[in-house]
Design a protein around this motif. Structure first.
Motif, PDB file in Angstrom:
ATOM      1  N   MET A 177      88.600  24.485  62.398  1.00 56.04           N
ATOM      2  CA  MET A 177      88.092  23.874  61.131  1.00 56.04           C
ATOM      3  C   MET A 177      86.726  25.098  61.226  1.00 56.04           C
ATOM      4  SD  MET A 177      89.262  22.345  59.096  1.00 56.04           S
ATOM      5  CE  MET A 177      90.454  21.555  58.784  1.00 56.04           C
ATOM      6  N   GLU A 178      86.700  25.456  59.636  1.00 54.16           N
ATOM      7  CA  GLU A 178      85.951  26.515  59.145  1.00 54.16           C
ATOM      8  C   GLU A 178      84.907  25.979  57.506  1.00 54.16           C
ATOM      9  OE1 GLU A 178      86.890  31.005  58.864  1.00 54.16           O
ATOM     10  OE2 GLU A 178      87.158  30.410  61.126  1.00 54.16           O
ATOM     11  N   TYR A 179      83.926  25.648  57.678  1.00 51.61           N
ATOM     12  CA  TYR A 179      83.481  25.449  56.460  1.00 51.61           C
ATOM     13  C   TYR A 179      82.621  25.975  55.400  1.00 51.61           C
ATOM     14  CZ  TYR A 179      84.882  20.438  58.070  1.00 51.61           C
ATOM     15  OH  TYR A 179      85.785  19.697  59.127  1.00 51.61           O
ATOM     16  N   ALA A 180      83.312  25.849  53.564  1.00 50.56           N
ATOM     17  CA  ALA A 180      82.400  27.414  52.409  1.00 50.56           C
ATOM     18  C   ALA A 180      81.933  25.915  51.807  1.00 50.56           C
ATOM     19  CB  ALA A 180      83.136  28.343  53.156  1.00 50.56           C
ATOM     20  N   GLY A 181      80.591  26.391  51.357  1.00 54.28           N
ATOM     21  CA  GLY A 181      79.962  25.448  50.150  1.00 54.28           C
ATOM     22  C   GLY A 181      78.921  24.304  51.133  1.00 54.28           C
ATOM     23  N   ALA A 182      79.378  23.680  49.695  1.00 50.43           N
ATOM     24  CA  ALA A 182      78.184  22.430  50.186  1.00 50.43           C
ATOM     25  C   ALA A 182      77.984  21.650  49.030  1.00 50.43           C
ATOM     26  CB  ALA A 182      76.904  23.102  50.202  1.00 50.43           C
ATOM     27  N   VAL A 183      77.930  20.165  48.287  1.00 42.98           N
ATOM     28  CA  VAL A 183      77.611  19.537  47.633  1.00 42.98           C
ATOM     29  C   VAL A 183      76.110  19.380  47.606  1.00 42.98           C
ATOM     30  CG1 VAL A 183      77.708  16.666  47.420  1.00 42.98           C
ATOM     31  CG2 VAL A 183      79.281  18.149  49.203  1.00 42.98           C
ATOM     32  N   GLU A 184      75.332  18.918  46.320  1.00 37.87           N
ATOM     33  CA  GLU A 184      74.006  18.902  45.591  1.00 37.87           C
ATOM     34  C   GLU A 184      74.037  17.655  45.765  1.00 37.87           C
ATOM     35  OE1 GLU A 184      74.185  20.978  41.583  1.00 37.87           O
ATOM     36  OE2 GLU A 184      74.202  23.146  42.686  1.00 37.87           O
ATOM     37  N   VAL A 185      72.426  16.948  45.960  1.00 39.20           N
ATOM     38  CA  VAL A 185      72.876  15.823  46.209  1.00 39.20           C
ATOM     39  C   VAL A 185      71.130  15.540  45.304  1.00 39.20           C
ATOM     40  CG1 VAL A 185      71.520  13.900  47.993  1.00 39.20           C
ATOM     41  CG2 VAL A 185      73.445  15.725  48.946  1.00 39.20           C
ATOM     42  N   LEU A 186      71.258  14.523  44.400  1.00 41.76           N
ATOM     43  CA  LEU A 186      69.971  14.690  43.934  1.00 41.76           C
ATOM     44  C   LEU A 186      69.448  12.732  43.708  1.00 41.76           C
ATOM     45  CD1 LEU A 186      70.261  16.197  40.228  1.00 41.76           C
ATOM     46  CD2 LEU A 186      68.462  16.439  41.866  1.00 41.76           C
ATOM     47  N   PRO A 187      68.719  12.802  44.098  1.00 41.87           N
ATOM     48  CA  PRO A 187      67.160  13.206  44.493  1.00 41.87           C
ATOM     49  C   PRO A 187      67.489  13.951  45.733  1.00 41.87           C
ATOM     50  CG  PRO A 187      67.025  10.991  45.114  1.00 41.87           C
ATOM     51  CD  PRO A 187      67.768  11.164  43.938  1.00 41.87           C
ATOM     52  N   PRO A 188      67.028  14.601  46.589  1.00 39.08           N
ATOM     53  CA  PRO A 188      67.411  15.297  47.332  1.00 39.08           C
ATOM     54  C   PRO A 188      66.453  13.903  48.390  1.00 39.08           C
ATOM     55  CG  PRO A 188      65.301  16.398  46.246  1.00 39.08           C
ATOM     56  CD  PRO A 188      65.636  15.251  45.151  1.00 39.08           C
ATOM     57  N   PHE A 189      67.373  14.638  49.822  1.00 42.23           N
ATOM     58  CA  PHE A 189      66.986  13.446  51.307  1.00 42.23           C
ATOM     59  C   PHE A 189      65.550  13.798  51.718  1.00 42.23           C
ATOM     60  CE2 PHE A 189      71.550  13.316  51.007  1.00 42.23           C
ATOM     61  CZ  PHE A 189      71.775  12.090  51.195  1.00 42.23           C
ATOM     62  N   ARG A 190      64.913  13.287  52.190  1.00 44.26           N
ATOM     63  CA  ARG A 190      63.242  13.194  52.212  1.00 44.26           C
ATOM     64  C   ARG A 190      63.218  12.591  53.737  1.00 44.26           C
ATOM     65  NH1 ARG A 190      62.596  17.499  49.643  1.00 44.26           N
ATOM     66  NH2 ARG A 190      62.237  17.445  47.870  1.00 44.26           N
ATOM     67  N   GLY A 191      62.271  13.519  54.502  1.00 38.02           N
ATOM     68  CA  GLY A 191      61.958  12.535  56.312  1.00 38.02           C
ATOM     69  C   GLY A 191      62.675  12.074  57.010  1.00 38.02           C
ATOM     70  N   SER A 192      62.607  11.249  57.081  1.00 36.07           N
ATOM     71  CA  SER A 192      63.778  10.100  57.842  1.00 36.07           C
ATOM     72  C   SER A 192      65.452   9.814  57.566  1.00 36.07           C
ATOM     73  CB  SER A 192      63.471   8.677  58.108  1.00 36.07           C
ATOM     74  OG  SER A 192      63.374   7.967  57.102  1.00 36.07           O
ATOM     75  N   ALA A 193      65.588   9.981  56.484  1.00 40.66           N
ATOM     76  CA  ALA A 193      66.591  10.072  55.069  1.00 40.66           C
ATOM     77  C   ALA A 193      67.887  11.616  55.724  1.00 40.66           C
ATOM     78  CB  ALA A 193      66.707  10.238  53.942  1.00 40.66           C
ATOM     79  N   GLN A 194      66.649  12.569  56.010  1.00 40.67           N
ATOM     80  CA  GLN A 194      68.229  13.970  56.895  1.00 40.67           C
ATOM     81  C   GLN A 194      68.323  13.441  57.780  1.00 40.67           C
ATOM     82  OE1 GLN A 194      65.402  17.316  57.204  1.00 40.67           O
ATOM     83  NE2 GLN A 194      65.629  17.573  54.044  1.00 40.67           N
ATOM     84  N   ASP A 195      67.380  12.213  59.423  1.00 34.64           N
ATOM     85  CA  ASP A 195      67.815  12.496  60.150  1.00 34.64           C
ATOM     86  C   ASP A 195      69.343  11.260  60.174  1.00 34.64           C
ATOM     87  OD1 ASP A 195      66.179  13.273  61.332  1.00 34.64           O
ATOM     88  OD2 ASP A 195      64.450  11.897  61.445  1.00 34.64           O
ATOM     89  N   TRP A 196      69.545  10.773  58.478  1.00 36.30           N
ATOM     90  CA  TRP A 196      70.574   9.438  58.433  1.00 36.30           C
ATOM     91  C   TRP A 196      71.118   9.990  58.721  1.00 36.30           C
ATOM     92  CZ3 TRP A 196      72.294   7.696  53.775  1.00 36.30           C
ATOM     93  CH2 TRP A 196      73.387   6.541  53.409  1.00 36.30           C
ATOM     94  N   VAL A 197      71.395  11.399  57.504  1.00 37.92           N
ATOM     95  CA  VAL A 197      72.357  12.375  57.184  1.00 37.92           C
ATOM     96  C   VAL A 197      73.169  13.065  57.943  1.00 37.92           C
ATOM     97  CG1 VAL A 197      73.355  14.355  55.671  1.00 37.92           C
ATOM     98  CG2 VAL A 197      71.758  13.126  54.505  1.00 37.92           C
ATOM     99  N   ARG A 198      72.725  13.279  58.970  1.00 39.87           N
ATOM    100  CA  ARG A 198      72.503  14.168  60.247  1.00 39.87           C
ATOM    101  C   ARG A 198      73.663  13.577  61.517  1.00 39.87           C
ATOM    102  NH1 ARG A 198      67.550  15.855  59.677  1.00 39.87           N
ATOM    103  NH2 ARG A 198      66.941  18.441  59.007  1.00 39.87           N
TER     104      ARG A 198
END
Length: 119
Positions: free
Chosen positions: A1-22
């Motif tokens: 699979m090849e992906y293009a594009g992104a999903v906008e998130v408000l409010p942005p992910f910060r700190g440990s929340a970024q690890d949770w998303v990964r």
């Protein structure tokens, strides 16, 4: 699979929340304002993990955007869109079955026509 594009998130992910998303199969941008699917996941995993991410985080954040997925083996193009807490999948181009969409014209089945002179 090849992906293009992104999903906008408000409010942005910060700190440990970024690890949770990964851990969910998606990768946040450096500023945490957008997320993109990881390259190694299938389309079903991409959609399922995005739905789970939104369900778990819907009270805190809003998600909006479109990601295009192209399957290099079947040559199928699909869009995954997110809006108002809903994830939808739409097939933009189906894979072509071999031999069906041929551009070859069988001249034996087409009668010959002659052009007439315009005077």
């Amino acid at each position: 699979m090849e992906y293009a594009g992104a999903v906008e998130v408000l409010p942005p992910f910060r700190g440990s929340a970024q690890d949770w998303v990964r851990g969910s199969g998606w990768t946040p941008s450096a500023d945490g304002k957008t997320i993109r699917p990881r390259g190694g996941i299938s389309l079903d995993e991409c959609i399922g993990s995005l739905r789970a991410l939104i369900a778990l985080d819907a009270a805190e954040r809003s998600y909006a955007g479109v990601v295009a997925a192209y399957d290099t083996s079947s040559r199928e193009l699909v869009t995954v869109s997110v809006r108002d807490g809903r994830v939808t999948r739409r097939i933009v181009r189906r894979s072509a079955a071999s031999g069906e969409d041929s551009n070859v014209i069988d001249l034996a089945t087409h009668p010959r026509t002659s052009s007439r002179r315009i005077s």
